[in-house]
Design an enzyme around this catalytic site. Structure first.
Site, mmCIF file in Angstrom:
data_model
loop_
_atom_site.group_PDB
_atom_site.id
_atom_site.type_symbol
_atom_site.label_atom_id
_atom_site.label_comp_id
_atom_site.label_asym_id
_atom_site.label_seq_id
_atom_site.Cartn_x
_atom_site.Cartn_y
_atom_site.Cartn_z
ATOM 1 N N ASP A 173 0.864 -1.229 -0.124
ATOM 2 C CA ASP A 173 0.043 -0.069 -0.083
ATOM 3 C C ASP A 173 0.963 1.177 -0.143
ATOM 4 O O ASP A 173 1.585 1.361 0.995
ATOM 5 C CB ASP A 173 -0.908 0.057 1.205
ATOM 6 C CG ASP A 173 -1.886 1.180 1.182
ATOM 7 O OD1 ASP A 173 -1.508 2.208 0.493
ATOM 8 O OD2 ASP A 173 -2.957 0.845 1.807
ATOM 9 N N GLU A 263 -21.645 -6.071 -12.623
ATOM 10 C CA GLU A 263 -22.711 -6.838 -11.485
ATOM 11 C C GLU A 263 -24.080 -6.162 -11.986
ATOM 12 O O GLU A 263 -24.032 -5.053 -12.491
ATOM 13 C CB GLU A 263 -22.071 -6.120 -10.170
ATOM 14 C CG GLU A 263 -21.046 -6.783 -9.675
ATOM 15 C CD GLU A 263 -20.422 -6.355 -8.260
ATOM 16 O OE1 GLU A 263 -21.432 -5.810 -7.636
ATOM 17 O OE2 GLU A 263 -19.481 -6.797 -7.867
ATOM 18 N N HIS A 281 -21.561 -9.851 -4.186
ATOM 19 C CA HIS A 281 -21.166 -8.998 -3.528
ATOM 20 C C HIS A 281 -22.065 -8.654 -1.906
ATOM 21 O O HIS A 281 -22.961 -7.811 -1.703
ATOM 22 C CB HIS A 281 -21.967 -7.420 -4.205
ATOM 23 C CG HIS A 281 -21.151 -6.321 -4.014
ATOM 24 N ND1 HIS A 281 -20.888 -5.491 -4.979
ATOM 25 C CD2 HIS A 281 -20.659 -5.789 -2.864
ATOM 26 C CE1 HIS A 281 -20.016 -4.402 -4.451
ATOM 27 N NE2 HIS A 281 -20.102 -4.562 -2.944
HETATM 28 N N1 LIG Z 1 -17.436 -6.229 -0.891
HETATM 29 C C1 LIG Z 1 -18.016 -5.172 -0.178
HETATM 30 O O1 LIG Z 1 -19.339 -5.547 -0.086
HETATM 31 C C2 LIG Z 1 -17.314 -4.106 0.107
HETATM 32 C C3 LIG Z 1 -16.361 -3.548 -0.629
HETATM 33 N N2 LIG Z 1 -15.504 -2.449 -0.275
HETATM 34 C C4 LIG Z 1 -14.381 -2.103 -0.821
HETATM 35 O O2 LIG Z 1 -13.318 -1.986 -0.225
HETATM 36 C C5 LIG Z 1 -12.557 -0.949 -0.624
HETATM 37 C C6 LIG Z 1 -11.409 -0.493 0.655
HETATM 38 O O3 LIG Z 1 -12.404 -0.203 1.768
HETATM 39 P P1 LIG Z 1 -11.436 0.606 3.036
HETATM 40 O O4 LIG Z 1 -10.645 -0.360 3.374
HETATM 41 O O5 LIG Z 1 -12.645 0.923 4.046
HETATM 42 O O6 LIG Z 1 -10.953 1.871 2.080
HETATM 43 P P2 LIG Z 1 -9.474 2.871 2.700
HETATM 44 O O7 LIG Z 1 -9.515 3.980 1.966
HETATM 45 O O8 LIG Z 1 -9.683 2.786 4.156
HETATM 46 O O9 LIG Z 1 -8.240 1.972 2.191
HETATM 47 C C7 LIG Z 1 -8.015 1.869 0.959
HETATM 48 C C8 LIG Z 1 -6.366 1.391 0.942
HETATM 49 O O10 LIG Z 1 -5.929 1.316 -0.457
HETATM 50 C C9 LIG Z 1 -4.828 1.788 -0.448
HETATM 51 N N3 LIG Z 1 -4.525 2.116 -2.133
HETATM 52 C C10 LIG Z 1 -5.115 2.980 -2.796
HETATM 53 N N4 LIG Z 1 -4.398 2.963 -3.991
HETATM 54 C C11 LIG Z 1 -3.675 1.981 -3.772
HETATM 55 C C12 LIG Z 1 -2.788 1.452 -4.818
HETATM 56 N N5 LIG Z 1 -2.630 1.865 -6.121
HETATM 57 N N6 LIG Z 1 -2.029 0.125 -4.545
HETATM 58 C C13 LIG Z 1 -2.425 -0.484 -3.150
HETATM 59 N N7 LIG Z 1 -3.100 0.449 -2.325
HETATM 60 C C14 LIG Z 1 -3.808 1.335 -2.610
HETATM 61 C C15 LIG Z 1 -5.189 3.129 0.148
HETATM 62 O O11 LIG Z 1 -3.772 4.004 0.541
HETATM 63 C C16 LIG Z 1 -5.723 2.822 1.293
HETATM 64 O O12 LIG Z 1 -4.814 2.540 2.546
HETATM 65 C C17 LIG Z 1 -13.743 -0.019 -0.798
HETATM 66 O O13 LIG Z 1 -12.982 1.020 -1.667
HETATM 67 C C18 LIG Z 1 -14.467 -0.759 -1.305
HETATM 68 O O14 LIG Z 1 -14.330 -0.658 -2.882
HETATM 69 C C19 LIG Z 1 -16.091 -1.850 0.937
HETATM 70 C C20 LIG Z 1 -17.113 -2.356 1.739
HETATM 71 C C21 LIG Z 1 -17.915 -3.342 1.330
HETATM 72 O O1 LIG Z 2 -19.797 -0.375 0.740
HETATM 73 C C1 LIG Z 2 -19.081 -0.774 0.051
HETATM 74 O O2 LIG Z 2 -18.139 -0.265 -0.721
HETATM 75 C C2 LIG Z 2 -19.994 -1.773 -0.751
HETATM 76 O O3 LIG Z 2 -19.233 -2.499 -1.556
HETATM 77 C C3 LIG Z 2 -20.930 -2.507 -0.295
HETATM 78 O O4 LIG Z 2 -22.195 -2.473 -1.068
HETATM 79 P P1 LIG Z 2 -23.553 -2.834 -0.693
HETATM 80 O O5 LIG Z 2 -23.881 -1.744 -0.089
HETATM 81 O O6 LIG Z 2 -23.539 -4.093 -0.159
HETATM 82 O O7 LIG Z 2 -24.137 -2.769 -2.266
#
Ligand SMILES: NC(=O)C1=CN([C@@H]2O[C@H](COP(=O)(O)OP(=O)(O)OC[C@H]3O[C@@H](n4cnc5c(N)ncnc54)[C@H](O)[C@@H]3O)[C@@H](O)[C@H]2O)C=CC1
Ligand SMILES: O=C(O)C(=O)COP(=O)(O)O
Length: 528
Positions: A173, A263, A281
């Site tokens: 990161d 999706e 998801h």
């Molecule tokens: N599957 C799901 O339902 C969910 C998916 N997500 C996804 O998870 C992602 C991460 O969420 P958080 O951890 O809360 O975000 P965050 O912003 O706290 O962490 C993201 C990290 O990625 C790093 N990053 C940015 N560009 C990068 C790169 N080029 N290479 C490596 N690292 C890099 C950042 O420095 C940061 O530390 C969200 O953006 C979202 O897309 C989030 C919640 C639910």
């Molecule tokens: O919070 C995020 O980034 C998620 O990907 C969660 O997605 P959802 O609200 O479950 O459709």
């Protein structure tokens, strides 16, 4: 009129209750996000839109959203919202950055276990009555190396859980500081190092132009043979076709995916492979997380719509509910100073310099500067607002400079706005008096004291006897009533200004006559 909010995704009904309790009209249409035509048809009726990931807030939707002030994402990723388009339209986009992070991290850990022990396949086989005890031979997680790509909120929770499982955790990161890495017990590494060392790779970055395809065919080729890959972040971080091939060749031992390039995913190159586990998801889908994000987004959106407080906006600085009322009169002042300068500036603006003196310097000046720029550009662009102003100024190549000086001068707070064009530089200063009303106190270095009014006349002239008398009688003859009259000059016989509030609009013929008075240099109508 009460603000109206549309919920177009499957948010917890807790959000509906919050909006109602706060006095906001709410329409809960959880399936609407999937119907973009219907959404475009009705979005014009709402001040707020609350979404999850199914609603795509595209430029087309925004173009129909005449009243929209805020999009609230009950979750983290905002890649389904066109942020530049929303910003250009003056729409705040906010998310709930922590509400579902534990839940999503737990899903990644669950996926990792499911892969290690082939739980879905073993479950299907057992329930099919096959009892294939010898078919399923798992791997132990203890002492394995977990490679985390993106070690932010979710990534670091995953790291914490993995350390509890006695795994070795390495993270790539670029924004992870060495101190933070030490603090959370992970080894910070470069991507190639992670690819070469990890037994399991889990992705936790947002989807951006930089992270798209971070696991490309080339990157996958650099991984250890037998690697397992978990993606609970975003479709598009991994080249799905390349991964399918690597699974086919046996280089990759397994993949667990919650998110997909397209999706809802009804077809996908990964589907059907025996070593692939997929969920639709579900990362954020727990009762706890959904309650958290729904409550939070509804509170945040209500705070913004009712009180002007901004939190977790991805396109505007935060303003707390306590700050909002303190900031309000200064926002009005900044916007009006900008408007004053904007109405007087006919040529291309190169630079806007805004100086904050005294108490105002400790407020959220980013918001004040945005307001000043919005006011400045509004004569040319009627739809601009504080949210869209910085990006529009940037687009037009206007340099915006801010200076703060916390020591007060003549006024407890003073904002000075200077506009620089190719031909001239013009400054105007204002303050807010104890009554909360903004006032102009200085124009081009000449002291005045005037309020902003709906219809004003601004005159610059040589300081000579007779001007005030002839000017006032011109207005009287035209049947224009003078409400207030402010005068100032730099020195006796030097440059003078008059700022006059009048009842009703100033007719063009009158303006011509004022312009022709012997000592007058410039006469302009102003409206605030
Ligand atoms: N599957 C799901 O339902 C969910 C998916 N997500 C996804 O998870 C992602 C991460 O969420 P958080 O951890 O809360 O975000 P965050 O912003 O706290 O962490 C993201 C990290 O990625 C790093 N990053 C940015 N560009 C990068 C790169 N080029 N290479 C490596 N690292 C890099 C950042 O420095 C940061 O530390 C969200 O953006 C979202 O897309 C989030 C919640 C639910
Ligand atoms: O919070 C995020 O980034 C998620 O990907 C969660 O997605 P959802 O609200 O479950 O459709």
């Amino acid at each position: 009129m009460a603000p109206r909010v549309l919920i177009s995704d499957a948010l917890s009904p807790a959000a509906v209750q919050i909006f109602k309790d706060r006095g906001i009209e709410v329409d809960f249409q959880p399936a609407l996000g999937k119907d973009k035509d219907k959404l475009a048809e009705i979005i014009g009726n709402y001040d707020g839109l609350a979404i999850r990931s199914a609603t795509k807030v595209t430029p087309k939707i925004l173009a129909s959203a005449a009243r929209l002030k805020v999009v609230g994402r009950a979750g983290i990723g905002v890649d389904n919202v066109d942020i530049p388009a929303a910003t250009a339209k003056g729409v705040i986009v906010m998310n709930t950055p922590f509400g579902n992070s534990i839940t999503t991290a737990e899903h990644a850990i669950a996926m990792m276990f499911a892969l290690a022990r082939e739980i879905p396949a073993a479950d299907a086989s057992t329930q099919a009555g096959k009892w294939e005890k010898n078919r399923f031979m798992g791997v132990e997680l203890t002492a394995k190396t977990l490679g985390i790509i993106g070690c932010g909120n979710i990534g670091s929770i995953v790291a914490d859980r993995a350390l509890g499982l006695k795994m070795k955790v390495i993270a790539f990161d670029p924004f992870l500081s060495p101190e933070r890495a030490l603090d959370i017990g992970v080894e910070k590494v470069e991507l190639d190092d992670l690819l070469a060392r990890a037994d399991i790779i889990t992705l936790h970055t947002p989807l951006t132009d930089k992270t798209r395809n971070v696991l490309s065919a080339e990157a996958i080729a650099k991984t250890r043979k037998g690697v397992r890959i978990v993606n609970c972040a975003r479709g598009g971080l991994v080249d799905e076709a390349a991964l399918a091939q690597a699974l086919e060749s046996g280089h990759v031992a397994g993949a667990a995916f919650d998110v997909f390039i397209t999706e809802p995913a009804t077809e996908n190159p990964l589907f059907g492979h025996p070593n692939v586990i997929c969920t639709p998801h579900l990362g954020a889908s727990t009762t706890e997380a959904q309650e958290n994000v729904a409550l939070q987004v509804a509170e945040q959106m209500s705070d913004y719509l009712l009180r002007g407080a901004i939190s977790n906006a991805v396109n505007f600085p935060s303003i707390t509910a306590e700050e909002a009322p303190k900031l309000k009169p200064f926002i009005e002042l900044a916007e009006k100073l900008g408007s004053f300068a904007g109405q007087l500036t006919d040529t291309d603006i190169q630079t806007v310099r805004i100086t904050y003196d005294g108490a105002v310097a400790s407020l959220k000046i980013k918001a004040l500067t945005s307001a000043a720029v919005a006011g400045l550009l509004r004569p040319a662009l009627a739809d601009i607002n504080v949210v869209s102003a910085p990006s529009i100024a940037k687009e037009r190549g206007i340099v915006v400079e801010e200076t703060t000086r916390e020591i007060a001068g003549d006024y407890e707070s003073l904002i000075t706005l200077t506009v620089i064009t190719e031909k001239m530089e013009r400054s105007i200063s204002g303050t807010v008096f104890a009554d909360g009303r903004p006032r102009i106190v200085d124009i081009k270095g000449i002291k005045v004291d005037a309020e902003f009014a709906p219809s004003m006349l601004y005159v610059t002239n040589e300081d000579r006897p007779g001007f005030v008398g002839s000017f006032a009688s011109l207005l009287g003859d035209a049947g224009i009533n003078i409400a207030t009259f402010a005068l100032g000059r730099d020195r006796q016989g030097g440059d003078a200004i008059a700022l006059v509030e009048v009842d009703g609009k100033v007719p063009a013929e009158l303006l011509d006559k004022v312009q022709q008075l012997p000592s007058v240099k410039q006469a302009r109508p102003l409206a605030f």
